[in-house]
Design an enzyme around this catalytic site. Structure first.
Site, PDB file in Angstrom:
ATOM      1  CG  ASP A   1      -8.512 -15.120 -11.573  1.00 36.49           C
ATOM      2  OD1 ASP A   1      -7.845 -16.031 -12.060  1.00 36.49           O
ATOM      3  OD2 ASP A   1      -8.716 -13.933 -12.416  1.00 36.49           O
TER       4      ASP A   1
ATOM      5  CB  SER B   1      -7.817 -12.485 -18.403  1.00 44.01           C
ATOM      6  OG  SER B   1      -8.542 -13.618 -18.427  1.00 44.01           O
TER       7      SER B   1
ATOM      8  CG  HIS C   1      -5.770 -15.967 -15.011  1.00 42.35           C
ATOM      9  ND1 HIS C   1      -6.909 -15.539 -14.581  1.00 42.35           N
ATOM     10  CD2 HIS C   1      -5.709 -15.563 -16.248  1.00 42.35           C
ATOM     11  CE1 HIS C   1      -7.763 -14.984 -15.645  1.00 42.35           C
ATOM     12  NE2 HIS C   1      -6.965 -14.776 -16.682  1.00 42.35           N
TER      13      HIS C   1
END
Length: 772
Positions: free
Chosen positions: A137, A546, A210
């Site tokens: 990620d 996600s 994220h």
């Protein structure tokens, strides 16, 4: 930040001119076992191969060497050099690189996982403390409480990974919880030049948010109290709170590059992870051109479970990504919590919306002038979307502004309104977004409304402008609401089937919570993701597939902890055959975008049910050789198959396996081409392994898709012992339906094996296609 859209990039064209500026990164698959003895290392050999095709003045630079999930290297080449390299005898394939993009306090409870659960999943697995989840990620913010290592035992002895230390990621960044952290940027920098270290960290540290968010969903520790700006108060916990984490940073400001993603897979396998979680995606291409599919196969082949996000391209069909059958493809559902923020109009009507905003509010009881951004002169299109610099301050000052959704991020629109002097914003969905709503941490009082309600507000503004009393409105923020019905609902943005690469394999596989999910957030990034947002928060609420993917990664770690002998395919089978398709009203789950009933193309096998997945009764297992047969039956060349599987493929056995639909998958998808035939039929061979009780008898119940005849032989399976495998055959007969050329018709049903204690459920989908 919003949804982390999965942008679509065309494959790099090999046909362009061969100037030096025209270099692109290529991933090169090499026949591994033919290295001449004069070369001490593979890298030395690869460099020699490269220099043989480059002009003498060009420096030879190998970006990454791959040894575990792939044999070969990546390098920057012009199209001509790539073609030359492909002619060398030991080079199997030269693959153009793609760029990908990235796509909680309530979800463990909603999923039925509780801390005090004495008999359930969390207890049996000691919360998964021997397992390692690798998260590929944007990196991680290690100081967050979600990653503390209180009461964790020593690092598992099998672990071979490490923490790469840099000036902003010191040796104390890792602990017994975060046991590995690496970053991969050679591919990114080969395309974009040296990174700007004032705007991102050259280290595993997360400058986006994220990666921190997804890692804490998979395996965050219990943190109390947790909330975002006072919303969603409660205990934050990941799915597997005691599992160890390893962060592999591959995503940078300009995206996530295939050569770096493949290097992260290669490292994760060598380091000894048990599960890989990948909330990154892009365009669907054949598996032998897809670095994620190739890396995931190498991982699955070593017994590692790989889950990936389905993509945020919904609600349109064929939007699902990361579709390889050896990957668990995860779509997104809602949970039973929302954040209502209603719009009260001057005509007395109340329009429902959602928001996470906690700043200075609008004065209670006061109505504000309301305008639609698209009618404020200038370029109507960009102003309707509240694009940067498109709003006239004289038109919006002191007013509530209605903006249309699309192009720029939802939070950025609020910043544009705020800069122009607007007092608040109403964000309206377009027709394509439907009624799906996402709560954002806006920088000014703002709320989001669905497409139909957006139309209603526009009509009110229009009619008020023609009368003596101009339009007015206010936003009423109502905080956090629990026990919402119906839930779960398939999120609007969640990518849908059918599978564009292999329609005979139903994707997505399952859905998991992905709307308005609370999880950890870095220190240097405001919760809206807008650069001017100086607010700081320990947690943030985000939406996307996600967020759904790491729920499944964490659950897979718990299942692996409870059943160490299960293969990745067995774990996926357990999650799929125990998934549910009814909501908390007892009806089939709805589709958020339309409000209608959703289908298997939206949710696959259904919404994950962790406690049932612990004890599925039967599993559909799949070996690497089964996947080779699948690729053979997909009409891939031996060369293509070798790129994916790293082994010399033998397709002679594949014909015995019959056809592509005979992969031992836990769902069934029959695709018929109507070439003027009236009756069509196909069959599926399947094998189930008993992981329930010895001496158990399973009887089949078939719910055939309408207009089809489905038979199963035998109708009962008698198991004597645990671990025993039995086969069955499914025949599907369908009658042609009236279709216009190029159109399709899809009907779904199910096949359920039950022993009175376990229900092993598989969706069965029949698609009729009328050729052009």
């Amino acid at each position: 930040m919003g949804f982390f859209p999965f942008f679509f990039l065309s494959l790099l064209s090999l046909a362009s001119s061969a100037s030096r500026v025209d270099q692109k990164t290529f991933i090169v698959r090499v026949q591994h076992d033919v290295k001449p003895s004069i070369f001490t290392t593979h890298k030395h050999w690869y460099e020699s191969s490269l220099s043989s095709v480059l002009s003498p003045s060009t420096p030879t630079q190998v970006l990454h060497v791959y040894d575990n999930v792939f044999h070969g290297f990546s390098a920057k080449l012009s199209p001509t050099e790539a073609l030359k390299l492909q002619t060398l005898p030991h080079i199997i394939a030269v693959i153009p690189e793609q760029v990908r993009h990235v796509q909680t306090t309530r979800s463990p409870l909603f999923l039925g996982l509780k801390t005090t659960d004495s008999a359930g999943l969390l207890k049996e697995s000691d919360f998964g403390s021997d397992l390692v989840i690798g998260v590929i990620d944007t990196g991680i913010w290690p100081e967050r409480q979600s990653f503390n290592d209180r009461d964790l035992g020593p690092i598992p002895s099998k672990w071979k990974g490490q923490c790469v230390t840099t000036k902003d990621f010191g040796s104390s960044s890792c602990n017994k919880k975060l046991i590995g952290a690496k970053f991969f940027c050679n591919g990114y920098e080969a395309t974009n030049g040296k990174m700007n270290e004032t705007s991102e960290f050259r280290s595993p540290r997360d400058s986006d948010g994220h990666g921190t968010h997804t890692a804490s969903i998979a395996a965050g520790r219990y943190v109390f109290p947790a909330s975002t700006l006072g919303y969603a108060k409660g205990v934050a916990a990941g799915m597997a709170p005691k599992a160890r984490l390893a962060a592999y940073k591959v995503c940078w400001n300009a995206g996530c590059y295939d050569s770096d993603i493949l290097a992260a897979f290669d490292a994760a396998v060598a380091d000894g992870v048990d599960v890989i979680s990948l909330s990154v995606g892009g365009v669907v291409v054949p598996y032998y051109l897809d670095a994620i599919a190739i890396g995931a196969f190498g991982a699955a082949d070593k017994g590692i479970f790989v889950s990936a996000s389905a993509g945020n391209g919904g609600p349109g069909g064929l939007s699902v990504t990361n579709v390889a059958p050896w990957v668990a493809t995860v779509g997104a559902g809602t949970i039973d919590r929302d954040f209502p923020a209603d719009v009260k109009l001057g005509n007395g009507k109340v329009v429902p919306g959602v928001s996470v905003y906690n700043g200075p509010g609008l004065s209670p009881g006061r109505m504000y002038p309301l305008v639609y951004a698209g009618t404020g002169g200038g370029d109507g299109y960009s102003s309707s979307l509240c694009m940067e610099g498109s709003l006239d301050p004289d038109f919006v000052k002191g007013k509530l502004v209605l903006c249309d959704r699309g192009i720029n991020s939802r939070a950025a629109k609020g910043e544009v309104v705020k800069k122009a002097g607007g007092i608040g914003m109403i964000l309206a969905n377009g027709v394509f977004d439907g009624e799906g709503l996402v709560a954002d941490c806006h920088v000014l009082p703002a709320t989001a409304v669905g497409a139909a309600n957006g139309d209603e507000i526009r009509r009110y503004i229009d009619s008020a402008s023609k009368s003596k009393s101009p339009a007015t409105a206010t936003i009423v923020f109502k905080g956090t609401r629990l026990g919402v019905r119906p839930a779960p609902v398939v999120a609007s943005f969640s990518a849908r089937g059918p599978n564009p690469e292999t329609p005979e394999i139903l994707k997505p596989d399952v859905i998991a919570p992905g709307l308005n999910i609370l999880a950890a957030w870095p220190d240097k990034v405001g919760p809206s993701g807008v650069a001017s947002d100086k607010r700081r928060t320990e947690f943030n609420i985000l939406s996307g597939t996600s967020m759904a993917c790491p729920h499944v990664s964490g659950l897979a770690a718990l299942l692996k902890a409870a059943h160490s002998e299960w293969s990745p395919a067995a774990i996926k089978s357990a999650l799929m055959t125990t998934a549910y398709t009814v909501d908390n009203r007892g009806e089939t789950m709805l589709d958020e975008s339309s409000g209608n009933t959703s289908t298997v193309l939206d949710f696959g096998s259904g919404h994950v049910h962790p406690t049932k997945a612990m004890d599925p009764g039967l599993v559909y297992d799949i070996t690497s050789m089964d996947y080779v047969d699948f690729l053979c039956n997909s009409n891939y060349t031996i060369n293509n198959i070798q790129v994916i599987t790293r082994r010399n493929a033998d397709c002679s056995g594949a014909k015995r396996a019959g056809h592509i639909g005979n992969l031992n998958y836990p769902s069934f998808s029959a695709v018929f081409q109507q070439y003027g035939k009236h009756k069509m039929s196909t069959h599926f061979l399947r094998q189930v392994t008993n992981v329930g009780d010895p001496n158990s008898v399973y009887k089949v119940t078939v719910r055939p898709p309408s207009g089809t005849l489905v038979t199963v032989e035998p109708e009962q399976l008698v198991f004597r012992r645990v671990g025993q495998k039995l086969n069955f055959l499914v025949r599907v007969q369908a009658v042609a339906v009236k279709l216009s050329p190029g159109s399709t018709n899809m009907k779904s049903g199910s096949i359920v094996w039950s022993d009175g204690k376990h229900n092993v459920t598989s969706p069965l989908i029949v698609t009729m296609q009328q050729p052009l």
